[in-house]
Design a protein around this motif. Structure first.
Motif, PDB file in Angstrom:
ATOM      1  N   GLU A 253      36.606  27.291  44.886  1.00  0.00           N
ATOM      2  CA  GLU A 253      35.583  27.823  43.979  1.00  0.00           C
ATOM      3  C   GLU A 253      34.835  28.991  44.599  1.00  0.00           C
TER       4      GLU A 253
ATOM      5  N   LYS B  72      37.064  32.032  44.837  1.00  0.00           N
ATOM      6  CA  LYS B  72      37.236  32.744  43.553  1.00  0.00           C
ATOM      7  C   LYS B  72      36.082  33.720  43.336  1.00  0.00           C
ATOM      8  N   GLN B  73      34.876  33.251  43.625  1.00  0.00           N
ATOM      9  CA  GLN B  73      33.705  34.135  43.524  1.00  0.00           C
ATOM     10  C   GLN B  73      33.803  35.291  44.510  1.00  0.00           C
TER      11      GLN B  73
END
Lengths: 435, 435
Positions: free
Chosen positions: B403, B406-407
């Motif tokens: 997560e 991805k950012q």
């Protein structure tokens, strides 16, 4: 016991015959014993076995400063390990880096760094014509060998009952720019067992080194290694003494838990001033990403604090005290009054230092070896392995069992006696030839 | 996606406005992510937690060669640990010493030993006017910094898809006596992911170094670090290739379990010929008495053998493969066809190597940092931290969560786009001025 020095030629010859007979009997026993190295016994190592349970798969391996000990990071070591070693060394934790498992390795790196990169901006020793180290002797063979390997000249300084001969130390350090260091084992010194007196430590702090990059290499290997609960040496804190006179950059301190927990599998540490630490870290950060923090955490959680550590050391003392006593009793019983040797009665550390008649040490070690008892090589306690008097022998009583030690020391005193008698007869022959 | 290179000035300006707006939104998110270092994630480290139970207070800590791992001794390491690391490195156990926890530290010591003492009787490098190392680039920053700290001149050699440009390597090594070494990460290279081709390895073995003390520093850091079960690179065994041509002294091999078990708390090893090993041991025996054999035993008993170790590595792959894919998917989706960057698609190792338009890397890293994503410094992958094209950026996807990644990569591509647009507009301005 009658002094050998007062025996007639005939008495010596008779004694030699008797001792030779005894020695031959020993040779028939096929002994294989080792009093050569300062190694803990298996029984001592057993004391630390509970440490193996401190961390397990259910453990939290996060150090008090929030660092995951399983991952990279924290070059200086985790706080709780630094705090523990700092308390052993008597300095603040921020002065301490926990740095692998081997204090010898830290000392090697510290000297090597000075050779290659220099200390705090000074000329690297590899670029200098001449670099000298003072070597209080008898002393630790690995210290001497390490500096020798870098081409550093080793200057022996006599050990006295209060530490190195400070008149000689002051003369060299304060006047000779090529003198860059001195090796010290300040407490329960290897091999003499001497703890430096308060005056000696103060005179160290009061040095005015000619060389800006002179350092005292203070290897406090036996800081917590007392043999007796009620009769312990106290070593003045050199960092505090140096701080008082504004010279805290002058000392590097070293220590390890190799003779507290596991030998070669413990924690090793360096203590140094903020300036020195910054200087060290500059190179250290190129050398490695970090040391094994899991072992640091294991030690910190098991040993807890310096008081708990000292309780643990009492258990070591209970195991090794009888071994020291076995050796000392035999020496007292067999050699007192014979005037063929003197020895130390240490209150801690790992060694008994024996001084034979001049010119006898090599032969004693040889005879002992040929009858199955290994001793540290004669001369090993001196720079370049050259004992000028061929007299000093280091006895390491911790590793064998008491029973083995009793046999080994029985042979040892026999070798001392036989070698001494041979020497005295030889001297007499030479006197006669001269007359 | 339309190529940025084909956009009109107006298109670029509109795009810049849009991208700047998006970038400002990112800045508002207060991200704090790190794609800078090749560190395993906590989830990976969890894989090794059962190793904490392998040795406990009831354990037998005697190694297969009969040595008590709790005591001093066995400088080269216990047999089962050497065997394990030897199998990882593809050599016989007698070629291997297990030597602390940090392969970087072994490499540092290996170079330092050559500087201070020389290699197998050759002149110590500290006594030479000039010493050079070849540095395939982009490469591993710590290799370069280490050699730089000894005053060694770093010569960049271009990395190709089959390894370093061997024409250049041969020219230097076979003709220039001052060239004493080359840094290699031969499998899943840091940062390019390249595995040296068979021909490259054979050309290494076929070198005829002008300098007798030239060595290949073969850092096989990612020997067992495959991402895919069915698509793995195979590295030819350089020791075998060198043996075939009678030049086995020409290579030092290095490896560690830092990314197998615990980072900084694993085992590190050197592999070298009998001649080299003898040469190394001469100094090593002055440096330390031994390394931590308890950790060696713990590893050997947990990892068992190289096959079990490879099974363990599959679990690592299962954790990090989605992270590599998250980065690669974003790069493919956002940058394919834009002609403002190219990147590697590695089959193993710890990095993705990204090449931006010339002159853009520093600005991309700066922009990412200012919006909360730390990348390895631009230039870090080149000797002296100078990337001549200011183009290469190393992406390390293993540590953050998917997560977070991805950012982070969303921001990264935005920074690439914005910086590229700014650069293209700047170039256009300069062209106009020139016209």
């Amino acid at each position: 016991m009658k002094s050998y020095l007062k025996m007639s030629r005939k008495e010596l010859e008779e004694l030699k015959e008797q001792l030779t007979k005894e020695y031959r009997e020993f040779q028939g026993k096929n002994l294989s014993l080792d009093m050569s190295r300062g190694k803990p016994s298996a029984e001592q190592l057993d004391l630390t076995m509970p440490m193996m349970d401190v961390l397990n798969s259910k453990s939290d391996l996060i150090a008090s400063d929030g660092i995951d000990c399983r991952n990279y990071g924290d070059l200086n070591g985790i706080y709780e390990a630094r705090k523990l070693m700092a308390d052993v060394m008597g300095v603040a934790p921020e002065y301490v880096a926990v740095y692998g498992s081997s204090s010898l390795n830290i000392m090697y790196d510290t000297v090597c760094r000075a050779v290659v990169h220099g200390i705090m901006g000074s000329t690297p020793w590899s670029k200098l014509e001449k670099v000298k180290f003072l070597c209080p002797a008898p002393g630790y063979d690995r210290h001497f060998a390490l500096t020798e390997s870098f081409g550093i000249e080793l200057i022996p300084v006599e050990m006295t009952p209060t530490g190195p001969d400070m008149d000689v130390v002051e003369k060299y350090v304060n006047n000779d720019e090529t003198v860059k260091g001195i090796w010290c084992v300040p407490k329960y010194s290897n091999p003499t067992g001497v703890t430096y007196s308060d005056e000696t430590v103060r005179r160290f702090a009061a040095l005015h080194p000619k060389a800006a990059d002179f350092r005292i290499y203070w290897d406090n290997a036996y800081a917590v290694h007392d043999l007796y609960e009620d009769d312990q040496d106290e070593l003045l804190n050199i960092f505090e003494e140096c701080k008082k006179v504004g010279k805290v950059d002058m000392v590097y301190g070293f220590a390890s838990t190799s003779k507290v927990t596991f030998s070669g599998g413990g924690l090793a540490a360096i203590a140094a001033s903020a300036n020195n630490m910054e200087d060290i870290k500059k190179d250290l950060s190129l050398q490695t990403i970090c040391f094994d923090k899991i072992n640091q955490l294991r030690h910190a959680r098991y040993l807890k604090d310096v008081e708990t550590l000292k309780q643990h050391m009492k258990k070591h003392a209970a195991i090794i005290r009888p071994k020291f006593e076995a050796v000392l009793n035999a020496l007292n019983k067999e050699l007192s009054g014979a005037e063929i040797g003197s020895w130390t009665t240490p209150k801690g550390g790992y060694f008994i230092s024996f001084n034979a008649l001049e010119g006898c040490a090599t032969e004693i070690v040889k005879k002992a070896k040929e009858a199955g008892v290994k001793l540290t090589g004669a001369g090993a306690t001196y720079p370049y392995k050259k004992d000028p008097k061929d007299s000093n022998i280091r006895i390491a009583p911790t590793y064998p069992s008491v029973e083995e030690l009793k046999q080994a020391v029985e042979l040892f005193v026999l070798c001392v006696k036989l070698t001494s008698v041979e020497k005295l007869l030889e001297n007499e022959n030479e006197l006669q030839k001269g007359a």
